[in-house]
Design a protein around this motif. Structure first.
Motif, PDB file in Angstrom:
ATOM      1  N   ARG A   1       2.367   0.748 -12.094  1.00  0.00           N
ATOM      2  CA  ARG A   1       2.368   0.750 -10.633  1.00  0.00           C
ATOM      3  C   ARG A   1       3.788   1.009 -10.157  1.00  0.00           C
ATOM      4  NH1 ARG A   1      -2.045  -1.153  -8.073  1.00  0.00           N
ATOM      5  NH2 ARG A   1      -0.814  -1.765  -6.247  1.00  0.00           N
TER       6      ARG A   1
ATOM      7  N   HIS B   1       6.534   0.724  -7.481  1.00  0.00           N
ATOM      8  CA  HIS B   1       6.752  -0.280  -6.437  1.00  0.00           C
ATOM      9  C   HIS B   1       8.157  -0.141  -5.863  1.00  0.00           C
ATOM     10  CE1 HIS B   1       5.491  -4.215  -4.695  1.00  0.00           C
ATOM     11  NE2 HIS B   1       6.799  -4.415  -4.618  1.00  0.00           N
TER      12      HIS B   1
ATOM     13  N   ASP C   1       2.534   2.533  -5.013  1.00  0.00           N
ATOM     14  CA  ASP C   1       1.415   1.594  -5.128  1.00  0.00           C
ATOM     15  C   ASP C   1       1.663   0.292  -4.389  1.00  0.00           C
ATOM     16  OD1 ASP C   1      -0.276   3.107  -7.097  1.00  0.00           O
ATOM     17  OD2 ASP C   1       1.557   2.924  -8.262  1.00  0.00           O
ATOM     18  N   GLY C   2       2.862   0.098  -3.891  1.00  0.00           N
ATOM     19  CA  GLY C   2       3.136  -1.144  -3.180  1.00  0.00           C
ATOM     20  C   GLY C   2       4.593  -1.252  -2.788  1.00  0.00           C
TER      21      GLY C   2
ATOM     22  N   SER D   1       7.730  -4.418  -1.292  1.00  0.00           N
ATOM     23  CA  SER D   1       8.093  -5.813  -1.062  1.00  0.00           C
ATOM     24  C   SER D   1       8.813  -5.918   0.269  1.00  0.00           C
ATOM     25  CB  SER D   1       8.984  -6.339  -2.187  1.00  0.00           C
ATOM     26  OG  SER D   1       8.258  -6.380  -3.393  1.00  0.00           O
TER      27      SER D   1
ATOM     28  N   GLN E   1      -2.874  -0.802  -1.419  1.00  0.00           N
ATOM     29  CA  GLN E   1      -1.438  -1.009  -1.570  1.00  0.00           C
ATOM     30  C   GLN E   1      -1.110  -2.501  -1.573  1.00  0.00           C
ATOM     31  OE1 GLN E   1       0.296   1.889  -2.085  1.00  0.00           O
ATOM     32  NE2 GLN E   1      -1.771   2.705  -1.906  1.00  0.00           N
ATOM     33  N   GLN E   2      -0.231  -2.903  -2.470  1.00  0.00           N
ATOM     34  CA  GLN E   2       0.154  -4.309  -2.566  1.00  0.00           C
ATOM     35  C   GLN E   2       1.418  -4.554  -1.748  1.00  0.00           C
ATOM     36  OE1 GLN E   2       1.747  -5.715  -6.335  1.00  0.00           O
ATOM     37  NE2 GLN E   2       0.775  -7.707  -6.084  1.00  0.00           N
TER      38      GLN E   2
ATOM     39  N   ARG F   1       6.875 -11.745  -9.931  1.00  0.00           N
ATOM     40  CA  ARG F   1       7.336 -10.621 -10.758  1.00  0.00           C
ATOM     41  C   ARG F   1       8.114 -11.085 -11.981  1.00  0.00           C
ATOM     42  NH1 ARG F   1      11.377  -6.885  -7.719  1.00  0.00           N
ATOM     43  NH2 ARG F   1       9.543  -5.839  -6.896  1.00  0.00           N
TER      44      ARG F   1
ATOM     45  N   GLN G   1       4.941  -2.607 -13.840  1.00  0.00           N
ATOM     46  CA  GLN G   1       5.531  -2.224 -12.559  1.00  0.00           C
ATOM     47  C   GLN G   1       6.848  -1.482 -12.781  1.00  0.00           C
ATOM     48  OE1 GLN G   1       7.636  -4.930  -9.414  1.00  0.00           O
ATOM     49  NE2 GLN G   1       5.463  -4.983  -8.900  1.00  0.00           N
TER      50      GLN G   1
END
Length: 462
Positions: A164, A166, A190-191, A193, A218-219, A326, A414
């Motif tokens: 993924r 990120h 994909d995402g 923070s 999406q995260q 994480r 990730q």
């Protein structure tokens, strides 16, 4: 008994399988021996050539290095071709083989002195035993090392999971938001923070929510921030964490030093109490902004892995419904040019990687005991801020070679990036002086372009 297969037929099949296995082993041994003979000849030839120009104590290690290089190439190309496909082993295996053999050859005479053996079994017999040990031990060691190297290479040739992709620091600036949200819209991330204390958090979330209907998978993670920017808790509730402007004033190193204080130390207890308030305030703000119940969490500058902070997060996990954190346990990628390794050393990436490897190992064990999930693989620390070109490709391939997680507490690997458009604001004014040089670097645009190229090349845009 299988239909139509007699006992004699089954016996013939079994004999055939055994014969094929024997031929495979005998072929492997023959190739191993041939490469070994060539390596020994190279050792001898280089030693004879060098001994005229330098002392024997220097010529012999150099000759042995030439022999090791011969074995490194020959075993990958011939002996273990079914596993490697003819590709070279990772260079680390050459270093491992050379270092282990030099160490063993240096220690064996000390561990097995001829005088001791002569006393036990006689002078003539001791000489024969020593000769056998000195020849047999490195041969067995090399067989084990090159076999491991072959399996290592085979795993990286097999197809595993797609990592993924990120991005961190959503909300830091309009430039960061533009790059991250543009990649999300194109299906190339994909995402992300989110910094809940970022200067552009609200504008980032407005567009994120608009894209959520088109990209529902999406995260969005909480990017816990404790080293810069304004606090989320009232300043008078966390006086040890902030300066006169209400901005965090403890660096990663200072947090690490606080973790070394005894648990009953007055300052540590006071800071821990304030830390709980701040973490709870950031989680509450994240829920208000995003509407999330369960919390997936990582840290700005990976601050969540500092022992004092990680302990506090674990103590709040059940109450705050923290279900994922994480891990930065990052395997070293293979196939990189030596200049990339020099850049990692010069830019302190290797030092940062080493520290976070230790912190992640400790954190992961404790998280698992509490049932908190984490990513099964990671890349993005070793070449932090310079994830483009060869490093990005190597990290992507390294994570793609990992097996799909079969544990409910492991999510896909990730790959962390920090894309950004050209910065058009002063982050120092907002209290993000640590991130200002990083966010204004031209590398942010290079990473943005590199991600786009990677997704177009691999055809893995979602």
């Amino acid at each position: 008994m299988l239909p139509g297969l007699s006992a004699s037929g089954r016996y013939g099949c079994d004999r055939g399988v055994q014969t094929m296995a024997f031929r495979s082993i005998s072929t492997r041994l023959s190739l191993y021996g041939m490469v070994g003979i060539v390596a020994a000849a190279v050792h001898y030839g280089v030693l004879i050539a060098l001994r005229w120009a330098m002392p024997i104590w220097l010529a012999n290690p150099l000759a042995f290095l030439a022999a090791s290089l011969t074995g490194y190439l020959g075993h990958a190309r011939f002996t273990f071709r079914p596993e490697t496909g003819g590709a070279r082993f990772a260079r680390r295996w050459l270093v491992v083989q050379y270092a282990i053999n030099l160490t063993v050859c240096g220690l064996l005479p000390l561990a097995l002195p001829a005088a001791t053996l002569a006393t036990l079994i006689g002078t003539n017999a001791s000489t024969a035993v020593l000769d056998t040990i000195f020849v047999f031990t490195p041969t067995v060691l090399n067989a084990l090392i090159w076999s491991r190297a072959a399996r290592f290479t085979q795993r990286r040739r097999s197809h595993g999971q797609r990592p993924r992709l990120h991005a961190d620091d959503l909300g830091l600036s309009q430039a960061t938001n533009e790059a991250i949200l543009g990649l999300i819209e194109a299906g190339q991330l994909d995402g992300a923070s989110l910094l809940v204390n970022g200067p552009e958090t609200r504008s980032a979330l407005e567009r994120w929510h608009q894209l959520a209907t088109l990209k529902p998978n999406q995260q969005l993670c909480l990017h816990l921030c404790l080293t810069e920017g304004p606090s989320s808790a009232p300043c008078d509730a966390v006086p040890d964490l902030v300066n006169n402007h209400g901005h965090f004033n403890l660096s990663f190193g200072q947090w690490l030093l606080l973790s070394l204080l005894p648990r009953r130390h007055r300052r540590r207890r006071r800071v821990t109490t304030q830390l709980r308030l701040e973490i709870s305030a950031q989680i509450q703000r994240f829920r208000q902004l995003c509407g999330s119940d369960a919390i997936a969490l990582d840290g700005h500058q990976h601050i969540h892995l500092v022992p004092l902070i990680h302990d506090t997060l674990l103590s709040l996990a059940a109450e705050q419904r923290i279900t994922w954190m994480r891990s930065t346990a990052e395997p070293l990628p293979t196939g990189l040019p030596l200049r990339c390794w020099w850049d990692a050393i010069r830019g302190a990436g290797l030092l940062k990687w080493s520290v976070l490897q230790l912190l992640s190992a400790k954190a992961s064990r404790r998280q698992r005991r509490q049932g908190i999930a984490s990513n099964s693989g990671f890349a993005g620390v070793l070449f932090t801020g310079q994830m483009s070109g060869a490093p990005l490709q190597a990290c992507w391939q390294e994570l793609c070679s990992r097996k799909l997680p079969d544990d409910r507490l492991q999510t896909p690997a990730q790959l962390l990036v920090h894309p950004g458009a050209p910065l058009d604001c002063d982050l120092n004014v907002a209290g993000f002086a640590v991130s200002a040089p990083f966010a204004s670097s031209p590398w942010r645009q290079r990473e943005w372009r590199a991600i786009q190229q990677l997704m177009q090349t691999t055809g893995t845009a979602n």
